[in-house]
Design an enzyme around this catalytic site. Structure first.
Site, PDB file in Angstrom:
ATOM      1  N   ASN A  10       0.877  -1.168   0.000  1.00 38.53           N
ATOM      2  CA  ASN A  10       0.000   0.000   0.000  1.00 38.53           C
ATOM      3  C   ASN A  10       0.919   1.223   0.000  1.00 38.53           C
ATOM      4  OD1 ASN A  10      -1.791   2.048   0.520  1.00 38.53           O
ATOM      5  ND2 ASN A  10      -2.262   1.390   2.627  1.00 38.53           N
ATOM      6  N   TRP A  11       1.014   1.845  -1.171  1.00 39.28           N
ATOM      7  CA  TRP A  11       1.972   2.953  -1.297  1.00 39.28           C
ATOM      8  C   TRP A  11       1.455   4.233  -0.655  1.00 39.28           C
ATOM      9  CZ3 TRP A  11       4.075   2.637  -7.073  1.00 39.28           C
ATOM     10  CH2 TRP A  11       4.756   1.423  -7.225  1.00 39.28           C
ATOM     11  N   LYS A  12       0.179   4.257  -0.298  1.00 41.85           N
ATOM     12  CA  LYS A  12      -0.438   5.461   0.283  1.00 41.85           C
ATOM     13  C   LYS A  12      -0.196   6.669  -0.636  1.00 41.85           C
ATOM     14  CE  LYS A  12      -0.028   3.237   4.723  1.00 41.85           C
ATOM     15  NZ  LYS A  12       0.029   3.333   6.188  1.00 41.85           N
ATOM     16  N   HIS A  98      -9.394   1.403   4.567  1.00 46.76           N
ATOM     17  CA  HIS A  98      -8.143   1.508   5.317  1.00 46.76           C
ATOM     18  C   HIS A  98      -8.358   2.419   6.535  1.00 46.76           C
ATOM     19  CE1 HIS A  98      -4.038   2.603   6.353  1.00 46.76           C
ATOM     20  NE2 HIS A  98      -3.693   1.468   5.785  1.00 46.76           N
ATOM     21  N   GLU A 100      -6.719   4.750   7.700  1.00 44.92           N
ATOM     22  CA  GLU A 100      -6.496   6.183   7.438  1.00 44.92           C
ATOM     23  C   GLU A 100      -7.717   6.798   6.773  1.00 44.92           C
ATOM     24  OE1 GLU A 100      -2.764   5.623   5.437  1.00 44.92           O
ATOM     25  OE2 GLU A 100      -1.901   4.987   7.346  1.00 44.92           O
ATOM     26  N   GLU A 170      -5.521  -4.953  10.311  1.00 50.15           N
ATOM     27  CA  GLU A 170      -4.461  -4.011  10.636  1.00 50.15           C
ATOM     28  C   GLU A 170      -4.772  -3.328  11.964  1.00 50.15           C
ATOM     29  OE1 GLU A 170      -2.354  -2.692   6.773  1.00 50.15           O
ATOM     30  OE2 GLU A 170      -4.119  -1.441   6.987  1.00 50.15           O
ATOM     31  N   GLY A 176       2.529   2.000  10.854  1.00 50.85           N
ATOM     32  CA  GLY A 176       3.531   3.053  10.733  1.00 50.85           C
ATOM     33  C   GLY A 176       4.222   3.404  12.042  1.00 50.85           C
ATOM     34  N   SER A 216       3.313  -2.385  10.327  1.00 50.88           N
ATOM     35  CA  SER A 216       4.752  -2.547  10.572  1.00 50.88           C
ATOM     36  C   SER A 216       5.261  -3.946  10.230  1.00 50.88           C
ATOM     37  CB  SER A 216       5.115  -2.168  12.011  1.00 50.88           C
ATOM     38  OG  SER A 216       4.795  -0.807  12.249  1.00 50.88           O
ATOM     39  N   GLY A 237       2.888  -1.145   4.249  1.00 59.77           N
ATOM     40  CA  GLY A 237       3.045   0.274   3.955  1.00 59.77           C
ATOM     41  C   GLY A 237       4.515   0.606   3.724  1.00 59.77           C
ATOM     42  N   GLY A 238       5.168   1.081   4.767  1.00 61.26           N
ATOM     43  CA  GLY A 238       6.543   1.570   4.672  1.00 61.26           C
ATOM     44  C   GLY A 238       7.510   0.650   3.946  1.00 61.26           C
TER      45      GLY A 238
HETATM   46  P1  PGA Z   1       2.900   0.074   7.645  1.00 64.60           P
HETATM   47  O1  PGA Z   1       1.448   0.365   6.993  1.00 64.60           O
HETATM   48  O2  PGA Z   1       3.375  -1.219   7.062  1.00 64.60           O
HETATM   49  O3  PGA Z   1       3.720   1.253   7.264  1.00 64.60           O
HETATM   50  O4  PGA Z   1       2.668  -0.038   9.138  1.00 64.60           O
HETATM   51  C1  PGA Z   1       0.537  -0.669   6.762  1.00 64.60           C
HETATM   52  C2  PGA Z   1      -0.740  -0.108   6.185  1.00 64.60           C
HETATM   53  O5  PGA Z   1      -1.181   0.963   6.609  1.00 64.60           O
HETATM   54  O6  PGA Z   1      -1.358  -0.730   5.287  1.00 64.60           O
END
Ligand code: PGA
Length: 256
Positions: A10-12, A98, A100, A170, A176, A216, A237-238
């Site tokens: 997930n590149w956000k 998600h 967010e 999640e 994050g 994470s 994500g990251g």
């Molecule tokens: P993260 O994000 O791996 O940076 O914790 C995961 C996500 O929000 O899908």
């Protein structure tokens, strides 16, 4: 029941079209050895980066998804994107609900459900995100929250439709933050999600649904997490923003 591992990046709100293309070009040779039967690899760039990434991934084992979709076919919804538009751009998957989106953009189980139905009707493969906040976990309400998100988000789906859905668990406190649920803790929660799906859709469907862990996940913890009985991959994500770390994570996740 064997479920194929699915690892999605997930590149956000990261990567322009040029940067996304470069990332996929760097990733392709690093994951070329991952057979399609072993794992599905997906990257989910921002809308304006989709077409360039689809083009760069063509002919490889990397699939492409979007990060959201609107439920209407078209109309006066400024700033929104329809399922048909995503399909035209070449997206195969779409992330929905998600945390967010829920936290910053007012997404609810009801709107997730509407988006989900539109995505399924268009033939997109949805990745539906659920997860509890820190205070909900600390207050002993994790299961109640997840059950509500599953019942509301998946309301009205047929078994056949459910079999096309991926769930991403999640825990919001792990996104994050560098804090991961321990594999044992995550497995307990995934098992609860599995039981809830079995209750809602019957065992035959529930046991086949893939449940990703997210929050994470990185190369160092991917193997232990994905080794758990009910953890069928990850939403990353990251660690998905660099070809080396995403490739290492994928290889570790599927290592025996
Ligand atoms: P993260 O994000 O791996 O940076 O914790 C995961 C996500 O929000 O899908």
């Amino acid at each position: 029941m064997s479920r194929k591992v699915i690892i999605a990046g997930n590149w956000k709100m990261n990567k322009t079209a040029a940067e996304g293309k470069a990332l996929v070009e760097a990733l392709k040779p690093l994951v070329a050895d991952v057979c399609p039967e072993c794992a599905e690899i997906v990257v989910c760039p921002p809308f304006t980066t989709l077409a360039a990434v689809v083009e760069a991934a063509r002919g490889s084992n990397i699939k492409v998804g979007a990060q959201n979709v609107h439920w209407a076919e078209s109309g006066a919804f400024t700033g929104e994107i329809s399922a048909a538009m995503l399909k035209e751009a070449g997206a195969e998957f779409v992330i929905l609900g998600h945390s967010e989106r829920r936290q910053y953009f007012g997404e609810t189980d009801e709107t997730v459900n509407k988006r989900l139905k539109a995505a399924l009707a268009a033939g997109l493969k949805p990745i539906v995100c659920i997860g509890e906040l820190l205070e909900e976990r600390e207050g002993g309400r994790t299961e109640e929250v997840l059950a509500r998100q599953l019942e509301g988000g998946l309301a009205g789906l047929t078994g056949e439709e459910m079999s096309r859905v991926v769930i991403a668990y999640e825990p919001v406190w792990a996104i994050g933050t560098g804090k991961t649920a321990t594999p044992e803790m995550a497995e307990l929660t995934h098992n609860f999600i599995r039981c809830t799906l079995n209750d809602l859709f019957g065992r035959e469907i529930g046991e086949g649904v893939r449940i990703q862990y997210g929050g994470s996940m990185k190369p160092e913890n991917a193997k232990e997490l994905v080794a758990q009985r009910n953890i069928d991959g990850g939403l990353i994500g990251g660690a998905a923003l660099k070809a080396e770390s995403f490739s290492a994570l994928i290889h570790n996740a599927i290592a025996k």
